[in-house]
Design a protein around this motif. Structure first.
Motif, PDB file in Angstrom:
ATOM      1  N   ASP A 165       5.976   4.438   4.959  1.00 45.90           N
ATOM      2  CA  ASP A 165       6.865   3.435   5.566  1.00 45.90           C
ATOM      3  C   ASP A 165       6.952   2.171   4.701  1.00 45.90           C
ATOM      4  O   ASP A 165       7.747   1.267   4.987  1.00 45.90           O
ATOM      5  CB  ASP A 165       6.455   3.095   7.005  1.00 45.90           C
ATOM      6  CG  ASP A 165       4.995   2.706   7.152  1.00 45.90           C
ATOM      7  OD1 ASP A 165       4.153   3.261   6.425  1.00 45.90           O
ATOM      8  OD2 ASP A 165       4.691   1.840   7.990  1.00 45.90           O
ATOM      9  N   HIS A 166       6.146   2.105   3.632  1.00 45.17           N
ATOM     10  CA  HIS A 166       6.168   0.951   2.727  1.00 45.17           C
ATOM     11  C   HIS A 166       6.693   1.335   1.346  1.00 45.17           C
ATOM     12  O   HIS A 166       7.455   0.592   0.741  1.00 45.17           O
ATOM     13  CB  HIS A 166       4.764   0.343   2.617  1.00 45.17           C
ATOM     14  CG  HIS A 166       4.245  -0.103   3.947  1.00 45.17           C
ATOM     15  ND1 HIS A 166       4.212  -1.420   4.325  1.00 45.17           N
ATOM     16  CD2 HIS A 166       3.813   0.612   5.020  1.00 45.17           C
ATOM     17  CE1 HIS A 166       3.767  -1.500   5.569  1.00 45.17           C
ATOM     18  NE2 HIS A 166       3.519  -0.280   6.013  1.00 45.17           N
ATOM     19  N   HIS A 225       0.857  -1.199   0.000  1.00 45.53           N
ATOM     20  CA  HIS A 225       0.000   0.000   0.000  1.00 45.53           C
ATOM     21  C   HIS A 225       0.886   1.239   0.000  1.00 45.53           C
ATOM     22  O   HIS A 225       2.082   1.156   0.265  1.00 45.53           O
ATOM     23  CB  HIS A 225      -0.987  -0.017   1.161  1.00 45.53           C
ATOM     24  CG  HIS A 225      -0.374   0.033   2.538  1.00 45.53           C
ATOM     25  ND1 HIS A 225       0.451  -0.954   3.024  1.00 45.53           N
ATOM     26  CD2 HIS A 225      -0.459   0.964   3.527  1.00 45.53           C
ATOM     27  CE1 HIS A 225       0.821  -0.643   4.251  1.00 45.53           C
ATOM     28  NE2 HIS A 225       0.301   0.523   4.581  1.00 45.53           N
ATOM     29  N   HIS A 234      -7.385  -0.591   5.378  1.00 50.24           N
ATOM     30  CA  HIS A 234      -6.304   0.255   5.904  1.00 50.24           C
ATOM     31  C   HIS A 234      -6.005   1.361   4.885  1.00 50.24           C
ATOM     32  O   HIS A 234      -5.820   2.519   5.263  1.00 50.24           O
ATOM     33  CB  HIS A 234      -5.087  -0.628   6.166  1.00 50.24           C
ATOM     34  CG  HIS A 234      -3.897   0.111   6.688  1.00 50.24           C
ATOM     35  ND1 HIS A 234      -3.906   0.828   7.861  1.00 50.24           N
ATOM     36  CD2 HIS A 234      -2.650   0.259   6.162  1.00 50.24           C
ATOM     37  CE1 HIS A 234      -2.706   1.370   8.049  1.00 50.24           C
ATOM     38  NE2 HIS A 234      -1.931   1.047   7.033  1.00 50.24           N
ATOM     39  N   ASP A 264       0.175  -4.142   6.191  1.00 52.11           N
ATOM     40  CA  ASP A 264      -0.369  -3.635   7.460  1.00 52.11           C
ATOM     41  C   ASP A 264      -1.753  -4.207   7.747  1.00 52.11           C
ATOM     42  O   ASP A 264      -2.374  -3.846   8.741  1.00 52.11           O
ATOM     43  CB  ASP A 264      -0.489  -2.100   7.420  1.00 52.11           C
ATOM     44  CG  ASP A 264       0.847  -1.416   7.678  1.00 52.11           C
ATOM     45  OD1 ASP A 264       1.843  -2.121   7.901  1.00 52.11           O
ATOM     46  OD2 ASP A 264       0.875  -0.170   7.663  1.00 52.11           O
ATOM     47  N   HIS A 308       1.468   3.861   1.842  1.00 48.93           N
ATOM     48  CA  HIS A 308       2.002   4.580   3.000  1.00 48.93           C
ATOM     49  C   HIS A 308       3.526   4.727   2.918  1.00 48.93           C
ATOM     50  O   HIS A 308       4.222   3.821   2.449  1.00 48.93           O
ATOM     51  CB  HIS A 308       1.614   3.864   4.301  1.00 48.93           C
ATOM     52  CG  HIS A 308       0.193   4.127   4.682  1.00 48.93           C
ATOM     53  ND1 HIS A 308      -0.477   3.390   5.632  1.00 48.93           N
ATOM     54  CD2 HIS A 308      -0.681   5.061   4.236  1.00 48.93           C
ATOM     55  CE1 HIS A 308      -1.709   3.861   5.760  1.00 48.93           C
ATOM     56  NE2 HIS A 308      -1.853   4.865   4.919  1.00 48.93           N
TER      57      HIS A 308
HETATM   58 ZN   LIG Z   1       0.060   1.543   6.484  1.00 46.74          ZN
END
Ligand SMILES: [Zn+2]
Ligand SMILES: [Zn+2]
Length: 353
Positions: free
Chosen positions: A86-87, A82, A189, A216, A84
């Protein structure tokens, strides 16, 4: 699972069967790190997620790949669960260093595109309008209005996130030489979140239907945030919590032997964990219904909901996220016919029915 700590502090783990992970730190974040997974294929290693766009995180990723006997220039492809930061944060740098393709579900790619194209000021105006409509008080809106005039806007994460060049199509096998990795659609999410199902026998012989890279969506000890990712130009009323709960049931039914999540640690009994989370949300929704005996704005509901600390201690940015989570729960209750909006406002108020 062999866990090795190297001299540089790099932590890599061997999960067997050509799957490794690297713990890539997330700066100033209680989550601590992202577990970036490396999947060997006949055409070279493929990353599942990349980590936060920060020099120390990049150095850790590069050192981790070296420790695993490969190099960032060898990366063949990047699969993103996804959008985000941090990914997806380091995807662009990985592509620059290697020429790797980047794959993401189209619903999250649309968010990346929207964020890249929108002026930070426009986005902030939208946020202020939206928070005011759900009852945020002036003292919450004031810093956002001030930031609108200040010079801090360029630091918003996601503004320089890489645009993916491949689409992940749910239900289909990814085009990976010598591996059987199928995308499973798990919105909630984020609208385009996917899990990746490695449909191969477990290397240590654990009983079950392969392994799952869960991003996540399914974490061993955290209930992921369910927020609203709305296109300011789209008036459709989404139900991300409803989507999330349906996604949990879908994942529970897969019967995988092991889950390799993007945070915390690998675990078994995916079905049990999915049931725990389903129960948690069921309880939470009935708790909210009790609170809605009197009409409340989403903001007032967020203030009264249970968080991991008292409301007074929740920092500004997290309050904005909390109220979007409260709104996701309200939409679910409305959709279930258990609550409704009270005529009048703005701000909008809701009551149990
Ligand atoms: Zn996430
Ligand atoms: Zn994450």
């Amino acid at each position: 699972m062999a866990q090795v700590t190297h001299g540089t502090g790099t932590r890599v783990a061997d999960h067997g069967g050509g799957v490794h992970s690297i713990r890539v730190p997330i700066p100033d974040n209680p989550l601590g790190h992202t577990l970036v997974h490396l999947l060997d294929t006949d055409r070279g290693p493929v990353l599942i997620d990349t980590g936060w766009d920060d020099p120390a995180s990049w150095d850790t990723l590069v050192a981790g790949l070296t420790a695993l006997g490969t190099a960032v220039s060898d990366i063949h492809g990047v699969v993103i669960t996804h959008h985000h930061p941090d990914h997806h944060g380091l995807s662009g740098q990985v592509r620059e260093a290697s020429g790797a393709w980047i794959a993401m579900h189209e619903a999250d790619t649309a968010i990346v595109r929207r964020t890249r194209e929108s002026e930070p000021g426009t986005w902030l105006d939208y946020l202020v309008r939206k928070l005011a409509a759900v009852g945020a008080p002036d003292d919450h809106l004031a810093p956002l209005r001030a930031a609108r005039g200040g010079g801090r806007l360029r630091t918003l994460p996601g503004l320089r996130a890489a645009l993916p060049d491949r689409e992940i199509v749910p239900g289909e096998l990814l085009d990976l030489a010598g591996r059987k990795l199928r995308a499973v659609r798990t919105p909630g999410h984020t609208p385009g979140h996917v899990c990746l199902h490695l449909e191969e026998r477990h290397p240590a012989g654990l009983v079950g239907n392969g392994r799952l890279f869960s991003g996540d969506h399914l974490l061993p000890e955290i209930s992921p945030h369910i927020g609203l990712y709305e296109d300011p130009d789209d008036t459709a009323v989404t139900d991300p919590l409803g989507d999330y709960l349906a996604s949990l049931e879908r994942i529970g039914r897969l019967g995988v032997a092991e889950v390799l999540p993007a945070h915390q640690h690998a675990f078994t009994d995916a079905g049990g964990r999915a049931r725990e989370l389903l129960d948690h949300h069921k309880e939470r929704l009935s708790g909210l219904l009790a609170l809605l005996a009197t009409p409340l704005t989403p903001w007032q509901l967020a203030e009264r909901m249970e968080w991991n600390r008292p409301w007074e201690q929740i920092p500004h940015g997290s309050r904005s996220i909390a109220v979007s989570e409260a709104e996701s729960h309200l939409r679910r209750l409305v959709k279930l016919g258990r609550a409704e909006a009270v005529p009048g406002g703005p701000p909008v108020t809701y009551i149990a029915v």
